[in-house]
Every structure is written in C-alpha cells, then in structure tokens.
Design a protein around this motif. Structure first.
Motif, mmCIF file in Angstrom:
data_model
loop_
_atom_site.group_PDB
_atom_site.id
_atom_site.type_symbol
_atom_site.label_atom_id
_atom_site.label_comp_id
_atom_site.label_asym_id
_atom_site.label_seq_id
_atom_site.Cartn_x
_atom_site.Cartn_y
_atom_site.Cartn_z
ATOM 1 N N GLN A 44 2.167 1.169 -2.488
ATOM 2 C CA GLN A 44 0.773 1.365 -2.860
ATOM 3 C C GLN A 44 0.006 0.063 -2.652
ATOM 4 N N ALA A 45 -1.307 0.177 -2.622
ATOM 5 C CA ALA A 45 -2.176 -0.994 -2.517
ATOM 6 C C ALA A 45 -2.640 -1.385 -3.912
ATOM 7 N N PRO A 46 -2.286 -2.576 -4.417
ATOM 8 C CA PRO A 46 -2.718 -2.976 -5.764
ATOM 9 C C PRO A 46 -4.227 -2.943 -5.955
ATOM 10 N N ARG A 89 -2.906 -18.253 -5.052
ATOM 11 C CA ARG A 89 -4.247 -17.871 -5.522
ATOM 12 C C ARG A 89 -4.218 -16.545 -6.276
ATOM 13 N N ASP A 90 -3.029 -16.061 -6.600
ATOM 14 C CA ASP A 90 -2.826 -14.789 -7.291
ATOM 15 C C ASP A 90 -3.306 -13.595 -6.471
ATOM 16 N N GLU A 91 -3.231 -13.718 -5.151
ATOM 17 C CA GLU A 91 -3.564 -12.620 -4.257
ATOM 18 C C GLU A 91 -2.277 -11.944 -3.781
ATOM 19 N N PRO A 92 -2.239 -10.599 -3.728
ATOM 20 C CA PRO A 92 -1.036 -9.909 -3.245
ATOM 21 C C PRO A 92 -0.711 -10.280 -1.801
ATOM 22 N N LEU A 93 0.564 -10.534 -1.556
ATOM 23 C CA LEU A 93 1.028 -10.932 -0.230
ATOM 24 C C LEU A 93 1.389 -9.738 0.655
ATOM 25 N N ARG A 94 1.616 -8.604 0.070
ATOM 26 C CA ARG A 94 2.031 -7.412 0.798
ATOM 27 C C ARG A 94 1.769 -6.201 -0.083
ATOM 28 N N PRO A 95 1.853 -4.983 0.451
ATOM 29 C CA PRO A 95 1.718 -3.799 -0.401
ATOM 30 C C PRO A 95 2.775 -3.785 -1.507
ATOM 31 N N TYR A 96 2.422 -3.163 -2.592
ATOM 32 C CA TYR A 96 3.323 -3.037 -3.744
ATOM 33 C C TYR A 96 4.468 -2.084 -3.406
ATOM 34 N N ILE A 97 5.702 -2.464 -3.768
ATOM 35 C CA ILE A 97 6.884 -1.632 -3.543
ATOM 36 C C ILE A 97 7.167 -0.855 -4.819
ATOM 37 N N TRP A 137 15.514 -8.007 -0.817
ATOM 38 C CA TRP A 137 15.168 -7.381 0.463
ATOM 39 C C TRP A 137 14.047 -8.163 1.142
ATOM 40 N N VAL A 138 13.018 -8.521 0.389
ATOM 41 C CA VAL A 138 11.918 -9.303 0.967
ATOM 42 C C VAL A 138 12.431 -10.654 1.454
#
Length: 486
Positions: A44-46, A89-97, A137-138
């Motif tokens: 999902q997209a946070p 910067r507390d920004e998501p690096l990838r979609p949420y797993i 995994w990441v």
C-alpha cells in the motif's frame, strides 16, 4: 469531553466519535486499495492512509461539530506486522509491505539461524508476514533502500508520526514485529541484531493507554479542535478489538471474522505456543498478554468468491437462505494467501473439491463459509492443545453480520458465539477507550467492560456438530492437497 478512535485497516480507515458515556456519536470510513505487483506481494501507499484519515476526521466533524471540537484524546488501532521504511527526513523509501505479504519466507529461516533463541525471546515462530523478515528481504533485494533506512514503523506509528511528530509504538503492535522481547515488554537487542538493525531504528515504546504525543497545532487548527488532542499509545487491530469488547480478563475470548480471521484468548502471563504457529503477544493493557490463532483469508474468501462469480457478497448469501443445514459435499480450502495457524506456510494454496454436475453456485458459496469455519477449527485445536478449552466467544468483524455464517462456525467449533450490536464499532471503539484512559487515568477494568444490551447467541447444534466433525476429517485431507501443489 469526547474521544476519537481511528482504525487503520487493510481495506479502509474507520473512525468513531465517542462521548463520556461511551455512546458512539458518529462513525466514518474511507476505503483503501491494495497493490499486488508480483506473486505473494501485497503493498500500500502510506500517503493514502493520511488522506483517508483526514477525510474520516472531517466526516466526524461534519456529523457532530460541537462534540468533535471538544475531543480530548485520540486512540489509534492499526493493521499489524507490516513495514514502513523511512529516510532521515521521515519520508517513506518504498511502498508499505503488508501483513499478508508472503515474499520473505526464506528470510524467516535466516532469522532463526541468526538468533537461535528467537522463539523463546519473541514467543512466536518466524513467519513471512511479520516485520523482521521483510527487513531482511529488503536488505537482500533492495540494499540501497536498506542503507537509507533510518526508522522502521508500523502503520499506526507512521500515522502518529505524521499527525504528532512523535515516533512512538505500543506493546501489542510491537509484538508482531519479531523484534520484541514479548515477556519483558521491551525491544530485544538480539532480535534487532539478527536483522542488521538496532534501537536507533525503532520508535519509543509505551503501553496502549499511555500518552503518546499530541496533535500538531497546524492539523488541530485546520480540523477545528478546540485544543490539540492527546494521542494514546493505542493497539494493534485485534488488541483494540479486545479492548472494545472488554476481553481484558484472563480467559476471555472472541472470534474475529474480518478480512483475516482470528480466534483470541486473553492470558494473565506470557504463554508462548510457537510450535503450533499460535501467536503469543502483549495485550494493549499493561501486565496482560494474549494468544491468537490467525487465518489469512477469512471474510476475504467470500470477497474473492464474489468477485469470481460476478455477484455481491450479499447476493451470494441471500441465495443460501437463513437455515443452518447439514454440510454439503463441496469443499473449499481458504488458503488464498497461504496460512498461519497451524501451518505457517505462505505457499499453501486453496481450492474447491468434491464438485459434481449437481454442484451449483449456492453449494460453492456454502463451501466457502464452511471452509473458513474448518480453518478456524484448526486454529481452535492449536489454541486448546495442552490448555483449557475455550468456553464461549464473542463474534466481531464484517463476516459476523451473517447469521448463517455464525451458525456454521458455532456448529463446526462446538462453541457458543455471542454477537453484540455495540461491537460493530470494533477496533475503532477500542482505540477510543484507550484514548479515554490516556486522558483520564481511570482503571482499565472500569472502562473496558463487555458490551451491554441484548446479544444474538449462536449455540452449536449436537447433530450438526457431529456431521461437521465427519466432514472436517475429509476437509483436512483435501487441505493437504494445497501442500502438494507448491
């Protein structure tokens, strides 16, 4: 003084506005979508969570503006086990797993090799759905992202971070990461090291009814609160449901028939049962724990069948009528996303069997309902092995609106089930209770009481239980076919 509970689920964000007498004044919900870009993947997209959460808060405000403005506290409930990876910067690096993502099966064995005491520390077998295997995994497949990861948060902790600026998590949700010393209620340095992380990557830990940040002034002003509400630690979705149901005393149980399925039992102490893939987690309230059997596709199985058959779920159920009949020959194994209890196998696959020319759509729909019930029986037997039997359980979740499905479950499990109307608010209501506790300091047992009012009671029928017991033995043989198709 009022309180808000927000439940960040897989399919939607739900919110309730509750007054001091624990009356639900308003509810709101916004749907979420899931992306499946590869087999076994679920993401999902946070950013969608933030948009949906602000939408439901505005909906509560529009429904009851005066009560909304007086809100003193907000509690958060969230889907468990996933991974939000944040940069400096507390920004998501990838979609949420997501929790039902099965890509990290190999990494589970790696974690238990890296830390041989993993099951003793966490109380749980390593499963692909948990957070820690996802990070391995990441680390292996997306090393650049892993190197840039400064914080790993669960969904509701990320929501809290955006709304308050605080990186805080509570015990029940943290239990599902495989990084918690579940008996000691603290991060385990050994488990973190097994995935190449340390405490700097983790949020601060609190109990579910403790204060855990206050809404940023900009959000509070834009939403129209009189003052920025205090946030409670909150709870993982099932623990929040337990708080909402009053399942806080040792031995209390409930059955959740949502997207996934859960059979829950509250325990006075930490009682791991990792060998049978039973979860042993912290409760959201201090000095309490719980056990769960978890089934990855419960009401999701009916949703899947509705999409396949081109009918709505309501239409499929209406074709069956209201009566609980004897089981039919058609069988369904509900392993659409693999299974946790008791198999711990993300590759396990389900399907129909026992079909003939006479098998029609209603028979296949009924097979879906019965197949989910049989999976719950697997979980009940795992929970009860070497322990006292479960005497009765409350029923919650979207699937629990079906009288027929609850009748089938009661017969298959030989377990009385109670359904309360008040329980429909579910995890969001439990989160609102935790918000109240954080604001008032009241004793949890005085606030977290069982539902009041009349209940719909589903009592197992001896003749049907006997018939289902015979079908269960046949169903288990059919379920083994899913293993051979790997």
């Amino acid at each position: 003084m009022t309180f808000i509970g927000i439940d960040l689920g897989t399919s939607s964000v739900k919110a309730v506005l509750v007054d001091e007498r624990q009356r639900v004044l308003a509810t709101a919900a916004r749907e979420l979508s899931v992306s499946r870009p590869a087999p076994l993947w679920s993401e999902q997209a946070p950013a969608d969570w933030i948009v949906a959460t602000l939408d439901v808060l505005r909906a509560l405000r529009d429904a009851r503006p005066g009560a909304f403005r007086r809100c003193a506290g907000i509690g958060l409930s969230g889907q468990m086990h996933g991974a939000v990876l944040l940069d400096e910067r507390d920004e998501p690096l990838r979609p949420y797993i997501l929790w039902n993502d099965g890509r990290a099966e190999a990494e589970c064995a790696e974690i238990e090799t890296n830390e041989p005491e993993s099951r003793a520390i966490t109380g749980n077998i390593a499963m692909p759905g948990f957070t820690a295997p996802k990070l391995l995994w990441v680390r292996k497949h997306e090393p650049d992202i892993f190197r840039c990861t400064r914080k790993v948060l669960l969904p509701k902790a990320y929501l809290r971070l955006v709304l308050t600026g605080e990186a805080i998590e509570e015990m029940s949700d943290a239990s599902g990461t495989l990084w918690l010393d579940t008996g000691g209620r603290d991060w385990s340095d050994r488990m973190l090291a097994a995935t190449g992380l340390d405490r700097r990557h983790m949020p601060v830990l609190v109990e579910g009814a403790q204060a855990a940040g206050r809404m940023r002034h900009a959000f509070a002003r834009d939403l129209g609160f009189d003052a920025p509400p205090l946030f409670a630690g909150g709870a993982g979705d099932n623990a929040a449901g337990a708080v909402g149901l009053g399942a806080v005393a040792p031995g209390s149980s409930f059955l959740s028939l949502g997207t996934s399925g859960v059979l829950w039992r509250t325990t006075a102490g930490f009682e791991p049962r990792a060998g049978s893939a039973v979860h042993a987690f912290c409760h959201a309230l201090p000095n309490r724990w719980h056990q769960m059997s978890v089934h990855l596709s419960a009401a999701a199985s009916l949703s899947w069948w509705a999409a396949i058959s081109g009918q709505s779920e309501a239409a499929l159920l209406s074709e069956l009528g209201a009566g609980a009949e004897q089981p039919l020959p058609a069988l369904f194994t509900p392993y659409l996303s693999g299974e946790r209890t008791p198999h711990n196998d993300p590759q396990l696959r389900g399907g129909f069997s026992g079909l003939g020319h006479e098998t029609d759509r209603p028979a296949m729909t009924r097979a879906v309902l019965e197949g989910v019930a049989f999976a719950f029986r697997d979980g009940k037997e795992a929970l009860e092995a070497g322990a006292s039997p479960i005497g009765e359980a409350m029923a919650i979740g979207g699937g629990a609106r079906s009288d027929l499905w609850l009748s089938i479950l009661a017969d298959v499990l030989n377990l009385p089930l109670k359904r309360y109307r008040q329980a429909e608010a579910g995890a969001a209501f439990g989160a609102a209770r935790l918000a109240r506790l954080a604001c008032t300091g009241e004793e949890p047992d005085a606030v977290c009481t069982p539902p009041s009012g009349e209940a719909d009671i589903f009592v197992p029928h001896p003749t049907r239980f006997a018939a289902y017991a015979q079908r269960y033995a046949i169903w288990r043989r059919a379920a083994e076919v899913g293993r051979t198709l790997r």
